[in-house]
Motif scaffolding. Structure first.
Motif, PDB file in Angstrom:
ATOM      1  N   LEU A  86      34.489  21.974  56.183  1.00 32.55           N
ATOM      2  CA  LEU A  86      33.276  21.712  55.910  1.00 32.55           C
ATOM      3  C   LEU A  86      32.964  21.967  54.512  1.00 32.55           C
ATOM      4  O   LEU A  86      32.910  23.294  54.181  1.00 32.55           O
ATOM      5  N   LEU A  87      32.613  21.009  53.903  1.00 31.74           N
ATOM      6  CA  LEU A  87      32.008  21.421  52.457  1.00 31.74           C
ATOM      7  C   LEU A  87      30.652  22.046  52.622  1.00 31.74           C
ATOM      8  O   LEU A  87      29.753  21.096  53.083  1.00 31.74           O
ATOM      9  N   SER A  88      30.332  23.016  52.006  1.00 32.71           N
ATOM     10  CA  SER A  88      29.003  23.738  52.343  1.00 32.71           C
ATOM     11  C   SER A  88      28.619  24.574  51.071  1.00 32.71           C
ATOM     12  O   SER A  88      29.391  25.603  50.997  1.00 32.71           O
ATOM     13  N   ALA A  89      27.499  24.590  50.808  1.00 31.42           N
ATOM     14  CA  ALA A  89      26.988  25.624  49.766  1.00 31.42           C
ATOM     15  C   ALA A  89      26.925  26.975  50.397  1.00 31.42           C
ATOM     16  O   ALA A  89      27.152  28.031  49.717  1.00 31.42           O
ATOM     17  N   GLN A  90      27.049  27.151  51.798  1.00 33.88           N
ATOM     18  CA  GLN A  90      27.101  28.352  52.435  1.00 33.88           C
ATOM     19  C   GLN A  90      28.391  28.822  52.754  1.00 33.88           C
ATOM     20  O   GLN A  90      28.528  29.769  53.352  1.00 33.88           O
ATOM     21  N   ILE A 111      35.033  17.438  55.595  1.00 29.80           N
ATOM     22  CA  ILE A 111      33.999  17.012  56.107  1.00 29.80           C
ATOM     23  C   ILE A 111      32.777  17.072  55.014  1.00 29.80           C
ATOM     24  O   ILE A 111      32.526  18.211  54.623  1.00 29.80           O
ATOM     25  N   CYS A 112      32.195  15.968  54.564  1.00 28.99           N
ATOM     26  CA  CYS A 112      31.268  15.979  53.376  1.00 28.99           C
ATOM     27  C   CYS A 112      29.848  15.751  54.071  1.00 28.99           C
ATOM     28  O   CYS A 112      29.325  14.937  54.920  1.00 28.99           O
ATOM     29  N   GLY A 113      29.163  17.008  53.865  1.00 27.66           N
ATOM     30  CA  GLY A 113      27.349  16.957  54.236  1.00 27.66           C
ATOM     31  C   GLY A 113      26.800  16.161  53.421  1.00 27.66           C
ATOM     32  O   GLY A 113      27.164  15.794  52.255  1.00 27.66           O
ATOM     33  N   GLU A 116      19.800  18.000  54.361  1.00 24.01           N
ATOM     34  CA  GLU A 116      19.609  19.121  54.232  1.00 24.01           C
ATOM     35  C   GLU A 116      21.056  19.830  54.907  1.00 24.01           C
ATOM     36  O   GLU A 116      21.089  21.347  54.769  1.00 24.01           O
ATOM     37  N   GLY A 117      22.099  19.356  55.309  1.00 22.58           N
ATOM     38  CA  GLY A 117      23.173  19.754  55.600  1.00 22.58           C
ATOM     39  C   GLY A 117      23.490  19.253  57.203  1.00 22.58           C
ATOM     40  O   GLY A 117      23.308  18.211  57.410  1.00 22.58           O
ATOM     41  N   VAL A 118      24.400  20.158  57.738  1.00 23.89           N
ATOM     42  CA  VAL A 118      25.285  19.796  58.929  1.00 23.89           C
ATOM     43  C   VAL A 118      24.685  20.524  59.950  1.00 23.89           C
ATOM     44  O   VAL A 118      24.646  21.812  60.093  1.00 23.89           O
ATOM     45  N   ASP A 119      24.365  19.901  61.151  1.00 24.76           N
ATOM     46  CA  ASP A 119      24.265  20.803  62.276  1.00 24.76           C
ATOM     47  C   ASP A 119      25.218  22.012  62.584  1.00 24.76           C
ATOM     48  O   ASP A 119      26.504  21.698  62.388  1.00 24.76           O
ATOM     49  N   SER A 132      32.633  26.583  49.791  1.00 25.14           N
ATOM     50  CA  SER A 132      31.750  26.302  48.811  1.00 25.14           C
ATOM     51  C   SER A 132      32.577  25.976  47.388  1.00 25.14           C
ATOM     52  O   SER A 132      33.461  26.943  47.194  1.00 25.14           O
ATOM     53  N   ILE A 133      32.003  25.093  46.461  1.00 31.15           N
ATOM     54  CA  ILE A 133      32.733  25.041  45.247  1.00 31.15           C
ATOM     55  C   ILE A 133      32.142  25.814  44.426  1.00 31.15           C
ATOM     56  O   ILE A 133      32.737  25.966  42.895  1.00 31.15           O
ATOM     57  N   GLY A 134      31.051  26.351  44.544  1.00 30.33           N
ATOM     58  CA  GLY A 134      30.165  27.293  43.628  1.00 30.33           C
ATOM     59  C   GLY A 134      28.853  27.511  43.846  1.00 30.33           C
ATOM     60  O   GLY A 134      28.387  27.005  44.940  1.00 30.33           O
ATOM     61  N   ASN A 135      28.371  28.413  43.152  1.00 31.51           N
ATOM     62  CA  ASN A 135      26.889  29.129  43.433  1.00 31.51           C
ATOM     63  C   ASN A 135      25.836  27.907  43.057  1.00 31.51           C
ATOM     64  O   ASN A 135      25.215  28.408  41.947  1.00 31.51           O
ATOM     65  N   LEU A 138      24.780  21.077  45.290  1.00 33.37           N
ATOM     66  CA  LEU A 138      24.943  19.589  45.312  1.00 33.37           C
ATOM     67  C   LEU A 138      24.326  18.800  46.210  1.00 33.37           C
ATOM     68  O   LEU A 138      23.928  19.350  47.357  1.00 33.37           O
ATOM     69  N   SER A 139      24.128  17.451  45.854  1.00 28.49           N
ATOM     70  CA  SER A 139      23.248  16.447  46.879  1.00 28.49           C
ATOM     71  C   SER A 139      24.336  16.069  47.815  1.00 28.49           C
ATOM     72  O   SER A 139      23.528  15.461  49.034  1.00 28.49           O
ATOM     73  N   GLY A 140      25.511  16.310  47.964  1.00 26.63           N
ATOM     74  CA  GLY A 140      26.332  15.935  48.998  1.00 26.63           C
ATOM     75  C   GLY A 140      27.766  16.786  48.838  1.00 26.63           C
ATOM     76  O   GLY A 140      28.062  16.937  47.638  1.00 26.63           O
TER      77      GLY A 140
HETATM   78  N1  SAM Z   1      20.462  23.001  52.537  1.00 28.29           N
HETATM   79  C1  SAM Z   1      21.824  23.238  51.911  1.00 28.29           C
HETATM   80  C2  SAM Z   1      21.739  24.725  51.355  1.00 28.29           C
HETATM   81  O1  SAM Z   1      20.381  25.147  50.864  1.00 28.29           O
HETATM   82  O2  SAM Z   1      22.512  25.472  51.333  1.00 28.29           O
HETATM   83  C3  SAM Z   1      22.180  22.153  51.103  1.00 28.29           C
HETATM   84  C4  SAM Z   1      22.458  20.797  51.463  1.00 28.29           C
HETATM   85  S1  SAM Z   1      23.059  19.968  50.245  1.00 28.29           S
HETATM   86  C5  SAM Z   1      21.698  19.282  49.368  1.00 28.29           C
HETATM   87  C6  SAM Z   1      24.044  18.691  51.066  1.00 28.29           C
HETATM   88  C7  SAM Z   1      25.421  18.847  51.349  1.00 28.29           C
HETATM   89  O3  SAM Z   1      26.296  18.936  49.942  1.00 28.29           O
HETATM   90  C8  SAM Z   1      25.917  20.165  52.055  1.00 28.29           C
HETATM   91  O4  SAM Z   1      25.977  19.749  53.305  1.00 28.29           O
HETATM   92  C9  SAM Z   1      27.264  20.383  51.471  1.00 28.29           C
HETATM   93  O5  SAM Z   1      28.406  19.203  52.367  1.00 28.29           O
HETATM   94  C10 SAM Z   1      27.274  19.693  49.990  1.00 28.29           C
HETATM   95  N2  SAM Z   1      27.201  20.858  49.335  1.00 28.29           N
HETATM   96  C11 SAM Z   1      26.174  21.105  48.609  1.00 28.29           C
HETATM   97  N3  SAM Z   1      26.478  22.166  47.766  1.00 28.29           N
HETATM   98  C12 SAM Z   1      27.732  22.472  47.675  1.00 28.29           C
HETATM   99  C13 SAM Z   1      28.745  23.365  47.364  1.00 28.29           C
HETATM  100  N4  SAM Z   1      28.235  24.420  46.207  1.00 28.29           N
HETATM  101  N5  SAM Z   1      29.944  23.185  47.688  1.00 28.29           N
HETATM  102  C14 SAM Z   1      30.524  22.408  48.438  1.00 28.29           C
HETATM  103  N6  SAM Z   1      29.492  21.537  48.934  1.00 28.29           N
HETATM  104  C15 SAM Z   1      28.241  21.602  48.731  1.00 28.29           C
END
Ligand code: SAM
Length: 230
Positions: A86-90, A111-113, A116-119, A132-135, A138-140
């Motif tokens: 799962l790609l995720s800022a967290q 999996i691209c979120g 606000e993110g993914v359940d 996460s690809i960095g601190n 991104l919008s998606g």
């Molecule tokens: N509410 C989330 C948070 O503050 O951590 C941000 C959600 S972001 C607007 C929407 C999606 O973009 C995320 O579900 C994720 O899939 C992707 N995304 C955003 N930043 C990312 C990152 N640094 N690395 C990987 N995926 C990212």
């Protein structure tokens, strides 16, 4: 290696993989890329993939059902070397070591979120890793998935023209710098606007060139990424 990408914007990927190394590798059969539209695993008229967050607050959250159904239908029998990310800022911060590890799997599903993110049940019960690809936010997940796929793809056997060339790139613990940055590079002309390429690179002495590259990789790393120097 087979890559799958799950997204609500499949058309996004027409660009990143239509050029260069990844395209050539796919054409040569070193890898396959399958882009899946998450909305194909919805059952309502509006193809709904998102809903409001429990507890209130801004934005929408991607629902778990379509994502679980998609992964289960792409891989009805998921094997241990079939990895779901799962790609995720967290998530854990992506780096070259993670790319190396993923390049040894036989298949990867990204999996691209969005929104606000993914359940959270997707992260807790479906995926092998959250990356996460960095601190920054991104919008998606699409840009992040393209980054991960590209970094992994170039490590696959046969993808780069010279099998060894990935070994000499930045962050690899082989090559010039044991996990440091790559050395700087120059090409023709030997003098451009009065700036000369280093003489040592022109003299054909391979041992001197090797030593110069090792030293300049170290200097560049000290300047920009002292955290990489042991
Ligand atoms: N509410 C989330 C948070 O503050 O951590 C941000 C959600 S972001 C607007 C929407 C999606 O973009 C995320 O579900 C994720 O899939 C992707 N995304 C955003 N930043 C990312 C990152 N640094 N690395 C990987 N995926 C990212």
């Amino acid at each position: 290696m087979i890559f799958h990408v799950l997204t609500i914007f499949p058309e996004f990927f027409a660009g990143p993989f239509a050029h260069g190394v990844v395209k050539r590798a796919a054409d040569a059969g070193h890898l396959e890329i399958h882009i899946h539209n998450l909305r194909d695993w919805t059952s309502d008229r509006h193809k709904t993939v998102d809903d409001r967050p429990f507890g209130g607050g801004e934005g929408m959250v991607l629902k778990p059902e379509p994502i679980f159904l998609a992964v289960e239908s792409i891989w009805p029998e998921r094997k241990p070397d079939h990895k779901v990310v799962l790609l995720s800022a967290q998530g854990r911060l992506f780096d070259q070591a993670m790319a190396n590890g993923l390049s040894r799997e036989s298949a990867l599903l990204l999996i691209c979120g969005r929104y606000e993110g993914v359940d959270e049940r997707v992260a807790a019960h479906l995926v092998d890793d959250e990356i996460s690809i960095g601190n920054y936010v991104l919008s998606g997940g699409e840009l992040a998935a393209a980054v991960v796929l590209d970094a992994v793809a170039r490590l696959l056997p046969g993808v780069l023209g010279n099998e060894c060339s990935a070994a000499f790139e930045s962050f690899q613990d082989t090559g010039h710098g044991e996990g440091l940055l790559d050395c700087p590079h120059w090409t023709r002309p030997a003098e451009f606007r009065g700036w000369k390429a280093p003489e040592v690179l022109l003299n054909g002495n391979h041992e001197e060139i090797r030593r110069f590259r090792k030293q300049s990789a170290r200097e560049k790393t000290m300047r920009f990424r002292p955290d990489l120097v042991g």
